[in-house]
Design a protein around this motif. Structure first.
Motif, PDB file in Angstrom:
ATOM      1  N   UNK A 120     -69.927  47.017  27.668  1.00  0.00           N
ATOM      2  CA  UNK A 120     -68.576  47.496  27.408  1.00  0.00           C
ATOM      3  C   UNK A 120     -68.082  46.900  26.102  1.00  0.00           C
ATOM      4  N   UNK A 121     -67.531  47.758  25.244  1.00  0.00           N
ATOM      5  CA  UNK A 121     -66.838  47.304  24.045  1.00  0.00           C
ATOM      6  C   UNK A 121     -65.350  47.332  24.370  1.00  0.00           C
ATOM      7  N   UNK A 122     -64.753  46.155  24.535  1.00  0.00           N
ATOM      8  CA  UNK A 122     -63.351  46.040  24.924  1.00  0.00           C
ATOM      9  C   UNK A 122     -62.471  45.914  23.684  1.00  0.00           C
TER      10      UNK A 122
ATOM     11  N   UNK B 141     -65.967  41.713  22.854  1.00  0.00           N
ATOM     12  CA  UNK B 141     -64.527  41.637  22.598  1.00  0.00           C
ATOM     13  C   UNK B 141     -64.199  42.047  21.170  1.00  0.00           C
ATOM     14  N   UNK B 142     -63.161  42.865  21.033  1.00  0.00           N
ATOM     15  CA  UNK B 142     -62.681  43.290  19.720  1.00  0.00           C
ATOM     16  C   UNK B 142     -61.178  43.042  19.671  1.00  0.00           C
ATOM     17  N   UNK B 143     -60.754  42.374  18.618  1.00  0.00           N
ATOM     18  CA  UNK B 143     -59.354  41.959  18.495  1.00  0.00           C
ATOM     19  C   UNK B 143     -58.766  42.542  17.214  1.00  0.00           C
ATOM     20  N   UNK B 144     -57.522  42.968  17.293  1.00  0.00           N
ATOM     21  CA  UNK B 144     -56.844  43.521  16.121  1.00  0.00           C
ATOM     22  C   UNK B 144     -56.322  42.369  15.275  1.00  0.00           C
ATOM     23  N   UNK B 145     -56.808  42.289  14.035  1.00  0.00           N
ATOM     24  CA  UNK B 145     -56.405  41.223  13.123  1.00  0.00           C
ATOM     25  C   UNK B 145     -54.936  41.392  12.765  1.00  0.00           C
ATOM     26  N   UNK B 146     -54.191  40.284  12.752  1.00  0.00           N
ATOM     27  CA  UNK B 146     -52.744  40.377  12.536  1.00  0.00           C
ATOM     28  C   UNK B 146     -52.370  40.784  11.117  1.00  0.00           C
ATOM     29  N   UNK B 147     -53.221  40.512  10.131  1.00  0.00           N
ATOM     30  CA  UNK B 147     -52.884  40.877   8.751  1.00  0.00           C
ATOM     31  C   UNK B 147     -53.429  42.252   8.375  1.00  0.00           C
ATOM     32  N   UNK B 148     -54.705  42.460   8.616  1.00  0.00           N
ATOM     33  CA  UNK B 148     -55.310  43.731   8.202  1.00  0.00           C
ATOM     34  C   UNK B 148     -55.020  44.865   9.179  1.00  0.00           C
ATOM     35  N   UNK B 149     -54.603  44.529  10.390  1.00  0.00           N
ATOM     36  CA  UNK B 149     -54.349  45.513  11.451  1.00  0.00           C
ATOM     37  C   UNK B 149     -55.593  46.335  11.784  1.00  0.00           C
ATOM     38  N   UNK B 150     -56.759  45.783  11.472  1.00  0.00           N
ATOM     39  CA  UNK B 150     -58.029  46.430  11.806  1.00  0.00           C
ATOM     40  C   UNK B 150     -58.705  45.606  12.902  1.00  0.00           C
ATOM     41  N   UNK B 151     -59.437  46.292  13.771  1.00  0.00           N
ATOM     42  CA  UNK B 151     -60.167  45.573  14.809  1.00  0.00           C
ATOM     43  C   UNK B 151     -61.342  44.826  14.201  1.00  0.00           C
ATOM     44  N   UNK B 152     -61.621  43.664  14.765  1.00  0.00           N
ATOM     45  CA  UNK B 152     -62.798  42.899  14.351  1.00  0.00           C
ATOM     46  C   UNK B 152     -63.493  42.377  15.603  1.00  0.00           C
TER      47      UNK B 152
ATOM     48  N   UNK C  43     -65.187  39.848  18.050  1.00  0.00           N
ATOM     49  CA  UNK C  43     -64.918  38.453  18.337  1.00  0.00           C
ATOM     50  C   UNK C  43     -65.954  37.813  19.248  1.00  0.00           C
ATOM     51  N   UNK C  44     -67.027  38.489  19.565  1.00  0.00           N
ATOM     52  CA  UNK C  44     -68.048  37.910  20.417  1.00  0.00           C
ATOM     53  C   UNK C  44     -68.058  38.571  21.792  1.00  0.00           C
TER      54      UNK C  44
ATOM     55  N   UNK D 280     -75.430  30.237  19.606  1.00  0.00           N
ATOM     56  CA  UNK D 280     -74.298  31.154  19.679  1.00  0.00           C
ATOM     57  C   UNK D 280     -74.212  32.047  18.447  1.00  0.00           C
ATOM     58  N   UNK D 281     -74.446  31.484  17.275  1.00  0.00           N
ATOM     59  CA  UNK D 281     -74.333  32.274  16.047  1.00  0.00           C
ATOM     60  C   UNK D 281     -75.325  33.437  16.055  1.00  0.00           C
TER      61      UNK D 281
END
Length: 175
Positions: free
Chosen positions: A131-133, A157-168, A170-171, A46-47
């Protein structure tokens, strides 16, 4: 031989053929599932898979942005910042779903799922290979979107980090 016995023999032959065909379809399905299970990437890899997809972007990828937040109509700048900060070029194709939240159940969920299906058809029409979601909204809605997009194309998958408010990143949706 009367007409009824001819029909009876014909019905028996049709029954045997239908049973044989059903058995064949079951056998082919079993073989495909078995082959898919054998070719699945083991969790130990997976890594490597995560890192590979994090850094690759084919030329025919498509961005799918989903915004389900009241008072937010676009995350385009956040998406652009994600690609710039990771040294990737942003795909030229983008499909958007924008709703002012999921407020009225089940009506808004039905509308949302129909929008996901519409977006999926639009991405297919564009000929995108992956697709980049980018998702901004309730986690439960993200689960529903993931289920609607599963077993389709490669979905990153791209998720908005709750602290930095930047997308990261996620796999990918795992098959």
């Amino acid at each position: 031989m009367n007409g009824l016995s001819v029909l009876s023999i014909g019905a028996d032959i049709c029954g045997v053929l239908a049973t044989a065909f059903s058995g064949y379809v079951a056998w082919v399905t079993w073989r495909r599932r078995r082959a898919a299970a054998r070719s699945a990437v083991p969790i130990g890899a997976y890594k490597e898979s995560f890192e590979y997809y994090k850094k690759t972007a084919p030329p025919n990828a498509c961005v799918l942005s989903v915004v389900l937040l009241p008072n937010v109509t676009s995350v385009d700048d956040d998406i652009r910042n994600f690609y710039d900060s990771n040294g990737l070029s942003k795909p030229g194709q983008q499909v958007k779903i924008v709703m002012a939240g999921i407020n009225k159940l089940p009506d808004d969920l039905e509308t949302f799922l129909n929008e996901v299906r519409r977006a999926r058809a639009e991405v297919d029409a564009l000929g995108a290979s992956e697709v980049d979601l980018f998702f901004a909204g309730p986690v439960a809605a993200a689960l529903l979107a993931g289920a609607a997009l599963d077993h389709w194309k490669l979905v990153k998958l791209h998720h908005k980090h709750h602290q930095s408010q930047a997308y990261e990143y996620w796999g990918t949706l795992q098959k």
